[in-house]
Design an enzyme around this catalytic site. Structure first.
Site, PDB file in Angstrom:
ATOM      1  N   GLY A 161       0.772  -1.239   0.000  1.00 61.51           N
ATOM      2  CA  GLY A 161       0.000   0.000   0.000  1.00 61.51           C
ATOM      3  C   GLY A 161       0.800   1.284   0.000  1.00 61.51           C
ATOM      4  O   GLY A 161       0.282   2.339   0.373  1.00 61.51           O
ATOM      5  N   SER A 162       2.054   1.237  -0.461  1.00 65.49           N
ATOM      6  CA  SER A 162       2.828   2.489  -0.429  1.00 65.49           C
ATOM      7  C   SER A 162       2.290   3.497  -1.450  1.00 65.49           C
ATOM      8  O   SER A 162       2.318   4.705  -1.204  1.00 65.49           O
ATOM      9  CB  SER A 162       4.321   2.227  -0.657  1.00 65.49           C
ATOM     10  N   ASN A 163       1.765   3.030  -2.564  1.00 70.28           N
ATOM     11  CA  ASN A 163       1.163   3.967  -3.531  1.00 70.28           C
ATOM     12  C   ASN A 163      -0.134   4.551  -2.991  1.00 70.28           C
ATOM     13  O   ASN A 163      -0.447   5.721  -3.226  1.00 70.28           O
ATOM     14  CB  ASN A 163       0.934   3.287  -4.881  1.00 70.28           C
TER      15      ASN A 163
ATOM     16  N   ARG B  93     -15.511 -14.895 -11.099  1.00 64.83           N
ATOM     17  CA  ARG B  93     -14.824 -13.579 -11.091  1.00 64.83           C
ATOM     18  C   ARG B  93     -15.827 -12.486 -11.443  1.00 64.83           C
ATOM     19  O   ARG B  93     -15.781 -11.383 -10.920  1.00 64.83           O
ATOM     20  CB  ARG B  93     -13.713 -13.567 -12.144  1.00 64.83           C
TER      21      ARG B  93
ATOM     22  N   MET C 133      -3.675  -6.963  -7.335  1.00 66.69           N
ATOM     23  CA  MET C 133      -3.123  -8.058  -8.121  1.00 66.69           C
ATOM     24  C   MET C 133      -4.171  -9.060  -8.602  1.00 66.69           C
ATOM     25  O   MET C 133      -3.850 -10.203  -8.890  1.00 66.69           O
ATOM     26  CB  MET C 133      -2.027  -8.769  -7.311  1.00 66.69           C
TER      27      MET C 133
ATOM     28  N   LEU D  31      -8.995  -7.543 -13.437  1.00 70.57           N
ATOM     29  CA  LEU D  31     -10.379  -7.054 -13.510  1.00 70.57           C
ATOM     30  C   LEU D  31     -11.100  -7.729 -14.668  1.00 70.57           C
ATOM     31  O   LEU D  31     -10.522  -7.980 -15.725  1.00 70.57           O
ATOM     32  CB  LEU D  31     -10.403  -5.543 -13.739  1.00 70.57           C
TER      33      LEU D  31
ATOM     34  N   HIS E 240       2.055   0.867 -12.859  1.00 69.07           N
ATOM     35  CA  HIS E 240       2.794  -0.356 -13.174  1.00 69.07           C
ATOM     36  C   HIS E 240       4.295  -0.043 -13.163  1.00 69.07           C
ATOM     37  O   HIS E 240       4.715   0.979 -13.711  1.00 69.07           O
ATOM     38  CB  HIS E 240       2.364  -0.868 -14.563  1.00 69.07           C
TER      39      HIS E 240
ATOM     40  N   ASP F 130      -2.459  -4.642 -17.728  1.00 66.34           N
ATOM     41  CA  ASP F 130      -1.433  -3.601 -17.871  1.00 66.34           C
ATOM     42  C   ASP F 130      -1.439  -2.941 -19.253  1.00 66.34           C
ATOM     43  O   ASP F 130      -0.372  -2.660 -19.818  1.00 66.34           O
ATOM     44  CB  ASP F 130      -0.035  -4.168 -17.547  1.00 66.34           C
TER      45      ASP F 130
END
Ligand code: GAR
Length: 211
Positions: free
Chosen positions: A23-25, A76, A101, A104, A120, A156
């Site tokens: 969670g640093s971003n 999903r 991760m 979607l 990314h 991505d």
């Protein structure tokens, strides 16, 4: 055929951050929200991992959090449908994937077209996927970096908003290169979200113009 143009909204927005790990971003975005440089509030922090440090951190900060256990859903699609419902309920304007991760589903990408962005740790379209810092070293590229982009159903992929370039040194390890890239990620992700809610991103086909 007329070119389709999307313009990001100029407004005080509501952000949902999706994460699966550290969670640093998320914290970089949260700092920018708190300092007022991003004109938005973090209205939801969501995770597919119950013990994701980023989720726990968000909870400690008093933010609204949500965890959905993938195993409780038949597919999903069902998982992402529920997620979309939750996001719509609180009128989310922008979903920021920050180390989320789980791939979607096309359904979720369609429902939130131009409203999902991702960070990314590589210069896309090179090195999509996982362990991309190690892949950059293994390929011997001289430069790598980070990319913030709009999300499309493919992993991505999608119109690129901002990229930052870092050199790859000969003695780099996955850790040293990842750390160099992460420092840039923490700059360009808040910057992209700031531009988004300043109504300054214009998407024309594959290209994003900063107006
Ligand atoms: C970041 O390096 C981000 O770019 C990457 O996961 C890390 C999450 O770190 N995302 C991807 O690889 C997406 N394909 P964080 O949890 O400290 O923000």
């Amino acid at each position: 055929m007329q070119e389709e143009i999307y313009k990001s909204p100029k407004k005080r927005g509501k952000i949902a951050v999706f994460l699966s790990g550290r969670g640093s971003n998320f914290l970089a975005l949260s700092d920018a929200v708190q300092s007022g440089s991003i004109n938005a509030d973090i209205a939801l922090v969501f995770s597919n991992k119950k013990a994701a440090p980023g989720l726990l951190h968000a909870r400690e900060m008093g933010l609204k959090t949500l965890y959905l256990r993938p195993k409780n859903f038949d597919s999903r699609e069902a998982y992402d449908e529920r997620l979309a419902e939750e996001a719509k309920k609180i009128e989310i304007d922008l979903i920021c994937l920050a180390g989320y991760m789980k791939i979607l589903t096309p359904g979720l990408c369609r429902k939130f077209k131009n409203k999902i962005i991702n960070i990314h740790p590589a210069l896309l379209p090179s090195f999509p996927g996982l362990h991309v810092q190690q892949k950059a070293i293994d390929w011997g590229v001289r430069f790598s970096g980070a990319t913030v982009h709009f999300v499309e159903a493919e992993v991505d992929m999608g119109p690129i908003i901002i990229q930052a370039v870092v050199p790859v040194e000969q003695d780099d390890t996955e850790e040293t290169l990842s750390a160099r890239i992460l420092k840039e990620e923490h700059k360009i992700y808040p910057e992209a979200v700031r531009l988004y809610f300043e109504g300054r991103l214009e998407v024309r086909e594959r290209r994003v113009f900063i107006t």
